[in-house]
Design an enzyme around this catalytic site. Structure first.
Site, short mmCIF file in Angstrom:
data_model
loop_
_atom_site.label_atom_id
_atom_site.label_comp_id
_atom_site.label_asym_id
_atom_site.label_seq_id
_atom_site.Cartn_x
_atom_site.Cartn_y
_atom_site.Cartn_z
CD GLU A 187 41.37 34.03 -6.05
OE1 GLU A 187 41.93 34.44 -7.07
OE2 GLU A 187 41.74 34.34 -4.90
N GLY A 245 34.66 33.31 -10.71
CA GLY A 245 34.01 33.53 -12.00
C GLY A 245 34.63 34.74 -12.67
CB SER A 246 33.55 36.72 -15.54
OG SER A 246 32.25 37.07 -15.14
N GLY A 277 32.00 39.42 -10.72
CA GLY A 277 32.62 39.74 -9.44
C GLY A 277 32.29 41.15 -8.99
CD GLU A 326 39.35 35.22 -18.05
OE1 GLU A 326 38.20 35.60 -17.73
OE2 GLU A 326 40.04 34.48 -17.35
CB CYS A 347 41.24 31.40 -13.85
SG CYS A 347 41.66 30.08 -12.72
CE LYS A 360 24.59 30.47 -9.76
NZ LYS A 360 24.67 29.54 -10.89
#
Ligand code: NAD
Length: 479
Positions: free
Chosen positions: A247, A225-226, A230, A380, A281, A172
């Site tokens: 990650e 992703g974030s 996660g 972030e 990232c 996806k």
């Protein structure tokens, strides 16, 4: 017309609805209207991957090698054309877009070569007349969930090892960058992989992503992703005991020491903090500078920032493009307010910009007088916003660098080998750089972080085998 559909079981299929893909450099430019898969289609994709994977796992190494080399070489040959498409939909500059597609090709050719290097272990047993073999086998069907900021390279560093080690895939991509995803799938479709081995379901995380992570028929999930997403994925994986690798975000420190070469320090800070609009990232979002060079560094950063060219991603003069969409731009701007309210001083940039084409442009922003407790320096932002934090000395700088819930990359700019070595050993990140920007990594060595930046085993290089395979120990009575 294949360019806007899901790819399931080797067929290009319409979804249950569709969504426009808009160019962030020129919001009048609609790149296409892309399918949104239904939950039933996610199930069909998993079934197709399961069937094809059984066949693929039995295929010879040369067949695997050939398919991966074909996909890799196509990406490299077409990097100019596909890089332009990537830059048009994501907003990174043309050289960055082309470079990303070329790099994506290198992941496939690297894992093509890796296929031929796979060796098992053999041992005598502790029992006489018995032999022991330790071999790696595919995990089965892997759910791959990827973000928008590296829409071609990042899926490639997951798909290539998944395929190389004999797995089926349900992928996806992010909804903001479907054109690059479809382009990659078109190349995979032209390869000799069994139909159904790699499937792509377009759609939102809340629907299509959730259908993947909640499925008991998925053997493993790899996610980038974030941190927020996660955590949700980890909960779902725990329920099904699904193998998981993730990650996530970071708050990467660039440490500048009194003995640093100032040209290197400023070049690394500008590159790491602002290029690709800070949407990496690995971006440098904390600039920790020792007090002896603080003022000089800040002045040199202001000069460097004044010379940056921000504009349309496809314009040859642009060094930095727009934010990926209006929501990301709004998030960047909101952090300017948060930081000001906390007492940090914005000394450069932060304005939204008008260009010939309507897009999500902003001037990169530099804060000073920040400390490590501020939200600006703990959360972030994922935009071109960074903060200089003054440190008393090296020990203080190191402790500030490590004082974060994240741990993806870090860098030190110094002319002292002893300092560099101490930092390399004591920085609590998965990747450490010396006299280099916090971003920019190779494709043949492991990549990943520590603490809340990462979960599970490493991606890339030979270390990827840990996630994409399972180990079997066989005992054979030999006489
Ligand atoms: P995101 O977490 O919003 O989305 C990532 C992917 O997860 C998308 O495909 C999204 O649709 C999907 N998703 C969202 N909710 C989901 C759910 N509930 N279930 C399943 N899937 C779901 O992240 P983003 O905004 O696309 O990307 C930016 C983030 O990615 C940043 O935090 C950045 O640091 C991180 N990132 C990390 C690395 C790394 O290697 N550490 C690399 C690139 C980006």
């Amino acid at each position: 017309m294949n360019e806007s559909r899901n790819y399931i079981g080797g067929q290009w299929l319409e979804g249950e609805s569709s969504q426009d893909n808009v160019n962030p450099s020129d919001t009048r430019d609609v790149i296409g209207n892309y399918a949104q898969a239904s939950i039933e289609q996610v199930g069909q994709a998993i079934d197709a991957a399961r069937m094809a994977q059984v066949k693929w796992a039995r295929s010879g190494l040369e067949q695997k090698y050939n398919a991966l080399m074909f996909i890799g070489s196509q990406l490299m040959e077409r990097s100019a054309e596909l890089g332009e498409l990537l830059s048009r939909e994501e907003g990174k500059t043309l050289p960055e877009g082309k470079g990303e597609v070329y790099r994506a090709g290198q992941f496939f050719t690297y894992y093509g070569a890796e296929v031929l290097r796979q060796m098992g272990d053999f041992s005598e047993s502790t029992r006489s007349g018995v032999e022991v073999m330790v071999s790696r086998e595919p995990i089965g069907v892997v759910g791959v969930i990827t973000p928008w900021n590296f829409p071609t390279a990042l899926p490639s560093w997951k798909l290539a090892p998944a395929i190389a080690y004999g797995n089926g895939v349900v992928w996806k991509p992010a909804n903001l960058t479907p054109a690059s995803a479809v382009a990659l799938m078109q190349i995979i479709d032209q390869s000799d992989l069994p139909k159904g081995l790699v499937n792509m379901v377009l759609g939102s995380g809340s629907k299509v992503g959730e259908a993947i992570i909640n499925s008991p028929d998925i053997d493993a999930v790899t996610f980038t992703g974030s941190l927020h997403t996660g955590r949700r994925i980890a909960q779902a994986a725990a329920l099904n005991l699904t193998k998981l690798q993730m990650e996530m975000g970071s708050k990467n420190p660039l440490v500048v020491m009194d003995d640093a070469d100032m040209d290197t320090a400023v070049a690394c800070a500008l590159n790491g903090s602002f290029f690709s609009m800070g949407q990496k990232c690995t971006a440098s979002s904390r600039l920790i500078v020792t007090k002896g060079v603080h003022d000089e560094f800040v002045a040199r950063m202001q000069q460097g920032m004044a010379a940056l060219t921000i504009g349309h991603a496809l314009d040859a003069d642009s060094q930095i493009g727009p934010a990926v969409d209006d929501k990301q731009l709004a998030q960047n701007l909101s952090y300017l307010e948060i930081a000001r309210a906390e007492g940090a001083e914005l000394i450069c940039g932060g304005e939204t910009l008008e260009r010939e084409t309507p897009g999500h442009y902003m001037q990169p922003a530099l804060f000073v007088n920040g400390d490590n407790t501020m939200r600006l320096n703990r959360e972030e932002v994922f935009g071109p916003v960074t903060c200089v934090i003054k440190a008393d000395d090296y020990d203080h700088a190191l402790s500030l660098a490590n004082d974060t819930e994240f741990g993806l990359t870090s860098s030190i700019i110094t002319s002292s080998l002893a300092r560099a070595t101490h930092f390399r050993k004591n920085s609590k990140t998965g990747c450490v750089m010396v006299n280099l920007p916090t971003s920019g990594t190779d494709y043949h060595v492991p990549f990943g972080g520590r603490k809340n930046s990462s979960f599970g085993s490493r991606e890339q290089g030979q270390y990827a085998a840990e996630f994409y395979t399972q180990v079997k120990t066989s005992y054979i009575k030999a006489d």
